[in-house]
Design a protein around this motif. Sequence first.
Motif: not given
Length: 425
Positions: A5, A8, A13, A84, A88
């Motif tokens: 992550l 990006w 994301q 995800l 994040i």
Amino acid sequence: MDSWLNNWPWWTQLALVALLLIFSAFFSIAETSMMAANRHRIRHLAHRGNKGAKNTLELVGKTEQLLSVILICNNVVNTIVPVLLTGIALHAFGNSGSVLSISTGVAAILIIIFCEITPKVIGATYPERIAMGASWIIKPLIVILKPAMWLINVFVTGLLKILRVDTAANKNSQMSPEELRSVVLESTHFIPNKHRSILVNLFNLETIQVDDVMTPRARMEVLDFSKPIEDVIHQLETCYHNKLPVCGEDTDKVIGILAVRKALSLLGDQNLEHHHFKELLSEPYFIPSGTPVLQQLQFFQENQERVGLVVDEYGVLQGLVTIEDILEELIGEFTTSLPDLSAKTKWLPDGTYLADGTASLRDLNRLLGLNLPTDGPKTLNGLLIETLEDIPDNNVSVKLDKVVMEIIQVDEQIIKTIRIYKPNV
């Protein structure tokens, strides 16, 4: 996860998460629309050459494969989305228990609202339109995921066998006549009222017998050859029927059926005798009492007959039935050689109706909007005598199924006139 992550930007994301949510919503809406789609309408569109309908019809015929690919894709996406979002959140706000709980809750809310409830409502609202569009994506996915589905189905089949669940039990289930009748009654937006009424009447024909639609013996017009020739000719000139049953000395025995048009062609002859008309008689066609109407309609067609005489088990004449009587049960009053009786059969301004005792219960129900029982006697006189178990006197009132009836006139063994009061709705 963190190292992946970190490469990006945050908006990329989040865009990935949004894309996965869209995929999940698509699979949910596809599942609902495929299951809720009207298969009869899809089949009709497929027969007309609609490619999307053909794909949809093929997919709904393979329910196990369809549900397998949708559930696999949907659950995989719904599993990845919380992971995800949690990654994040931990990367942006640090590794703490509160961040983990909040991110999990947000993921659950997003999935419930945007991937489950909303898509399923939309899919159920426009099932055919969405199903035909989604079929273009689902069909290739079935081919791509076939190995995975095979492996999963092996485990599922084994589990179902252990639980002794027979998946083939309902594959050959067909819609019953009552279920089909309910579908027709509920199709108010797709079938005009008149057409729907005809379809419902068609279902009702299975339970109706010729005794229900025939003209009873007491109301039949019979040509009596035992009368003088002048009376016979006068009756032919004034009758409303195309064909008349003919009897001789024995008025309870029909010797033939006379075509009135052929008989009228002889009226110019001054030396007419009974035997001239007898030469025009055709053999009477007898129908056993209790014959189903739908079956008799087929018999009329096979025997090329239009008029039949209903007799009981002893051969006693009960009444007369024509092909028009049966067709009127199906499509309603459409034509008759008699004066328009249906126009006269209506409520008076004071909410009453004077009925003849020999009036058919089915006719009264249809023309006056009543619901009198028809599983017993066929005439109003018969119903009242059965209910009272006696031949009543004048001015006796009876209430049947919210309908009040007053007996006005009794003649020997029959109730002649009855006043019916319009029931309060």
